[in-house]
Design a protein around this motif. Structure first.
Motif, PDB file in Angstrom:
ATOM      1  N   GLY A  96       0.100  13.875 -13.548  1.00  0.00           N
ATOM      2  CA  GLY A  96       1.391  13.534 -14.143  1.00  0.00           C
ATOM      3  C   GLY A  96       2.192  12.587 -13.268  1.00  0.00           C
ATOM      4  O   GLY A  96       2.840  11.658 -13.761  1.00  0.00           O
ATOM      5  N   THR A  97       2.142  12.825 -11.964  1.00  0.00           N
ATOM      6  CA  THR A  97       2.845  11.929 -11.035  1.00  0.00           C
ATOM      7  C   THR A  97       2.280  10.521 -11.107  1.00  0.00           C
ATOM      8  O   THR A  97       3.026   9.532 -11.041  1.00  0.00           O
ATOM      9  N   ALA A  98       0.967  10.400 -11.254  1.00  0.00           N
ATOM     10  CA  ALA A  98       0.343   9.081 -11.347  1.00  0.00           C
ATOM     11  C   ALA A  98       0.834   8.335 -12.593  1.00  0.00           C
ATOM     12  O   ALA A  98       1.095   7.125 -12.550  1.00  0.00           O
ATOM     13  N   ARG A  99       0.980   9.037 -13.716  1.00  0.00           N
ATOM     14  CA  ARG A  99       1.466   8.388 -14.934  1.00  0.00           C
ATOM     15  C   ARG A  99       2.914   7.942 -14.777  1.00  0.00           C
ATOM     16  O   ARG A  99       3.289   6.839 -15.178  1.00  0.00           O
ATOM     17  N   LEU A 100       3.745   8.786 -14.192  1.00  0.00           N
ATOM     18  CA  LEU A 100       5.141   8.413 -13.962  1.00  0.00           C
ATOM     19  C   LEU A 100       5.239   7.246 -12.988  1.00  0.00           C
ATOM     20  O   LEU A 100       6.054   6.327 -13.168  1.00  0.00           O
ATOM     21  N   LEU A 101       4.409   7.279 -11.975  1.00  0.00           N
ATOM     22  CA  LEU A 101       4.463   6.243 -10.945  1.00  0.00           C
ATOM     23  C   LEU A 101       4.067   4.887 -11.511  1.00  0.00           C
ATOM     24  O   LEU A 101       4.656   3.853 -11.154  1.00  0.00           O
ATOM     25  N   ALA A 102       3.091   4.859 -12.413  1.00  0.00           N
ATOM     26  CA  ALA A 102       2.679   3.589 -13.017  1.00  0.00           C
ATOM     27  C   ALA A 102       3.819   2.975 -13.827  1.00  0.00           C
ATOM     28  O   ALA A 102       4.071   1.760 -13.762  1.00  0.00           O
ATOM     29  N   THR A 103       4.531   3.802 -14.583  1.00  0.00           N
ATOM     30  CA  THR A 103       5.658   3.294 -15.367  1.00  0.00           C
ATOM     31  C   THR A 103       6.792   2.827 -14.477  1.00  0.00           C
ATOM     32  O   THR A 103       7.405   1.771 -14.703  1.00  0.00           O
ATOM     33  N   LEU A 104       7.102   3.609 -13.429  1.00  0.00           N
ATOM     34  CA  LEU A 104       8.190   3.242 -12.530  1.00  0.00           C
ATOM     35  C   LEU A 104       7.878   1.957 -11.780  1.00  0.00           C
ATOM     36  O   LEU A 104       8.746   1.080 -11.639  1.00  0.00           O
ATOM     37  N   CYS A 105       6.658   1.801 -11.306  1.00  0.00           N
ATOM     38  CA  CYS A 105       6.300   0.587 -10.567  1.00  0.00           C
ATOM     39  C   CYS A 105       6.349  -0.642 -11.456  1.00  0.00           C
ATOM     40  O   CYS A 105       6.642  -1.750 -10.987  1.00  0.00           O
ATOM     41  N   ALA A 106       6.075  -0.468 -12.747  1.00  0.00           N
ATOM     42  CA  ALA A 106       6.206  -1.600 -13.674  1.00  0.00           C
ATOM     43  C   ALA A 106       7.661  -2.036 -13.773  1.00  0.00           C
ATOM     44  O   ALA A 106       7.965  -3.235 -13.831  1.00  0.00           O
ATOM     45  N   LYS A 107       8.586  -1.074 -13.801  1.00  0.00           N
ATOM     46  CA  LYS A 107      10.015  -1.411 -13.813  1.00  0.00           C
ATOM     47  C   LYS A 107      10.406  -2.127 -12.518  1.00  0.00           C
ATOM     48  O   LYS A 107      11.152  -3.118 -12.540  1.00  0.00           O
ATOM     49  N   LEU A 108       9.918  -1.623 -11.394  1.00  0.00           N
ATOM     50  CA  LEU A 108      10.244  -2.243 -10.114  1.00  0.00           C
ATOM     51  C   LEU A 108       9.709  -3.674 -10.049  1.00  0.00           C
ATOM     52  O   LEU A 108      10.381  -4.583  -9.546  1.00  0.00           O
ATOM     53  N   LYS A 109       8.508  -3.880 -10.556  1.00  0.00           N
ATOM     54  CA  LYS A 109       7.926  -5.225 -10.528  1.00  0.00           C
ATOM     55  C   LYS A 109       8.717  -6.188 -11.392  1.00  0.00           C
ATOM     56  O   LYS A 109       8.907  -7.354 -11.032  1.00  0.00           O
ATOM     57  N   ALA A 110       9.195  -5.706 -12.551  1.00  0.00           N
ATOM     58  CA  ALA A 110       9.976  -6.574 -13.441  1.00  0.00           C
ATOM     59  C   ALA A 110      11.271  -7.031 -12.781  1.00  0.00           C
ATOM     60  O   ALA A 110      11.758  -8.134 -13.054  1.00  0.00           O
ATOM     61  N   GLN A 111      11.837  -6.198 -11.921  1.00  0.00           N
ATOM     62  CA  GLN A 111      13.090  -6.540 -11.233  1.00  0.00           C
ATOM     63  C   GLN A 111      12.847  -7.128  -9.841  1.00  0.00           C
ATOM     64  O   GLN A 111      13.800  -7.396  -9.116  1.00  0.00           O
ATOM     65  N   GLU A 112      11.575  -7.299  -9.465  1.00  0.00           N
ATOM     66  CA  GLU A 112      11.207  -7.806  -8.137  1.00  0.00           C
ATOM     67  C   GLU A 112      11.850  -6.984  -7.025  1.00  0.00           C
ATOM     68  O   GLU A 112      12.452  -7.509  -6.094  1.00  0.00           O
ATOM     69  N   THR A 113      11.732  -5.675  -7.158  1.00  0.00           N
ATOM     70  CA  THR A 113      12.235  -4.756  -6.150  1.00  0.00           C
ATOM     71  C   THR A 113      11.119  -3.795  -5.767  1.00  0.00           C
ATOM     72  O   THR A 113      10.095  -3.682  -6.451  1.00  0.00           O
ATOM     73  N   GLY A 114      11.323  -3.106  -4.647  1.00  0.00           N
ATOM     74  CA  GLY A 114      10.387  -2.095  -4.189  1.00  0.00           C
ATOM     75  C   GLY A 114      11.134  -0.842  -3.793  1.00  0.00           C
ATOM     76  O   GLY A 114      12.300  -0.897  -3.392  1.00  0.00           O
ATOM     77  N   ALA A 115      10.479   0.290  -3.896  1.00  0.00           N
ATOM     78  CA  ALA A 115      11.116   1.577  -3.592  1.00  0.00           C
ATOM     79  C   ALA A 115      10.996   1.875  -2.106  1.00  0.00           C
ATOM     80  O   ALA A 115       9.939   1.683  -1.502  1.00  0.00           O
TER      81      ALA A 115
END
Length: 492
Positions: A259-278
């Motif tokens: 479940g964490t892997a699925r959430l992480l894939a979606t979150l990283c896509a948002k971060l990439k769209a905004q050119e940011t990193g966590a």
């Protein structure tokens, strides 16, 4: 936007925004000022009402302020904190209307067209604004008119409500500076006898335009509504959070990681769209009994690669108590930093990524602040030639430049017997009897007189590299002012 409806604009001005914010955090009694260094002098940046009553004013040298008011209390200004606080106020102001923008560094502008009736009318709305701001400890002046310029003028010079369609009537008696003019332009107009907005409005436009340019008449037209002026609301910052509600509770380690892997894939896509990193991630696992387990991950560098981030959650997820099962998972990036896209080449190395991942793994166990690195510093004093910084918040940059080799190990100077200016042939150090085989030197190092350091009060030092017959390679120094020998370091 509102066809057939009279546009209405409110302007909020916070004349003591910085000092009010500072006093909300730590209240004090009496005169209070915030200081800011300008042109090599500390000057008053913002002050409260009690300080103004004592004759202090913005821009005044702090030394002069102390002479006028010896009991004044002060703190350094925090410009970044003030800017963030203004953004908080902007978000609060959206309770009155959705169109809220910034007005300089100490004001807000609101397009309240069609919203005043929700509060019982414009007068009641303004009263509600003042009461709420007053309860929060903020000094505010509010103006309301048909245009942005007129509302700004009333907030700064009149504070009131201009009736619809009567902008000139409300602004006519205000000083010429109420039109947001440059100071030199306002002074020149006053010398011509034009002291109020009504004076300017009643003067022929052509001569003024030829002398002062089109900006003067543009400001007048904006205030009176003859020329449009837009209000651009700030977009809400992106929210980096994703959530998953499960039809059946889970509790196994592999299921939670999936479940964490699925959430992480979606979150990283948002971060990439905004050119940011966590830099900091928070995984919240809600159990069926409504209790929540939280796994926090702090990263050594901003990341948005799910394959690199997921393994770092393993240790935290393994320690989760699932109870009777987990029915909801939420992953949020609570701290983000810019991470622009970069060109990938065939010679790109992954060694740096591996080091950062190692720092992150160790940081989850002992804390990122406890993983430190040495960085070079600009000083010829051995003890000051380096600084220690957290590895997660610094880059390995720079290099040590020394005309002669330096030992890898430095320790506080340890005295040994010896009175001559050359290294002693035989001496005892740390209960060991040592004899000198070869000595290289001297290298004279003088103290940095502009810095206070008790260890260098003895004056200059003459350093020697001494190879002993017993295999020790030591760094010794001699102090001519107070004759004596000391061991300061050891070579590898």
């Amino acid at each position: 936007m509102f066809d057939g409806m009279q546009r209405r604009v409110a302007s909020m001005w916070f004349p003591r925004l910085a000092s009010d914010r500072a006093l909300r955090l730590r209240p004090v009694d009496g005169a209070f000022v915030l200081t800011l260094k300008q042109n090599n002098a500390n000057r008053i940046y913002c002050l409260n009402a009690q300080a103004e009553q004592q004759g202090l004013h913005q821009g005044m040298a702090f030394s002069d302020a102390r002479a006028f008011c010896p009991e004044v209390k002060s703190r350094p200004a925090n410009l970044n904190g003030d800017a963030q606080f203004l953004h908080v106020l902007r978000r609060w102001a959206t309770r009155y209307c959705p169109w809220v923008g910034l007005e300089g560094k100490d004001g807000l502008v609101l397009d309240i067209t069609g919203a005043a009736h929700l509060f019982g009318g414009e007068a009641i709305m303004l009263s509600d604004m003042r009461q709420r701001l007053s309860r929060a400890g903020l000094s505010a002046r509010i103006g309301l008119a048909d245009t942005r310029g007129a509302a700004w003028a009333l907030a700064h010079y009149g504070e009131g409500l201009a009736k619809p369609g009567r902008g000139l009537e409300a602004l006519g008696g205000l000083p010429i500076m109420a039109l947001r003019l440059e100071e030199k332009t306002a002074v020149a107009l006053q010398r011509l006898g034009l002291r109020t907005v009504a004076d300017l409005a009643g003067t022929p436009r052509a001569p003024l335009t030829r002398r002062f340019g089109p900006d003067l008449m543009m400001r007048l037209d904006q205030a009176l509504g003859h020329q449009a002026e837009q209000i651009t609301p700030l977009a809400e910052p992106p929210h980096y959070g994703v959530r998953m509600t499960l039809p059946d509770p889970i509790g196994l380690y592999d299921d939670v990681m999936a479940g964490t892997a699925r959430l992480l894939a979606t979150l990283c896509a948002k971060l990439k769209a905004q050119e940011t990193g966590a830099r900091r991630l928070c995984l919240t696992l809600r159990r069926v009994d409504q209790e929540a387990q939280v796994v926090e991950l702090r990263l050594a560098r901003p990341l948005r690669d799910p394959d690199r981030i997921l393994p770092l959650f393993e240790r935290g997820v393994a320690n989760v108590d699932a109870g009777f099962g987990i029915d909801q998972m939420r992953l949020e990036a609570t701290q983000v930093e810019t991470l622009p896209a970069h060109q990938v080449s065939a010679v790109t190395t992954c060694r740096k990524d591996q080091l950062e991942d190692l720092i992150s793994r160790l940081g989850t166990r002992i804390g990122l602040e406890n993983i430190q690195r040495f960085l070079p510093a600009d000083s010829h004093i051995p003890e000051r030639s380096f600084i220690i910084a957290p590895a997660a918040y610094s880059e390995p940059e720079g290099s040590w430049v020394a005309l002669r080799p330096r030992p890898l190990r430095l320790f506080p100077p340890e005295p040994i017997a010896g009175m001559d200016t050359r290294p002693p042939r035989n001496f005892r150090w740390r209960r060991m009897a040592l004899s000198t085989a070869r000595a290289t030197g001297p290298e004279r190092i003088t103290p940095e007189w502009w810095l206070e350091d008790d260890n260098w009060r003895s004056g200059v030092r003459d350093y020697w590299k001494v190879d002993t017959r017993q295999g020790r390679r030591l760094w010794l120094y001699y102090t001519p002012q107070r004759p004596g020998w000391f061991v300061h370091g050891e070579f590898a």
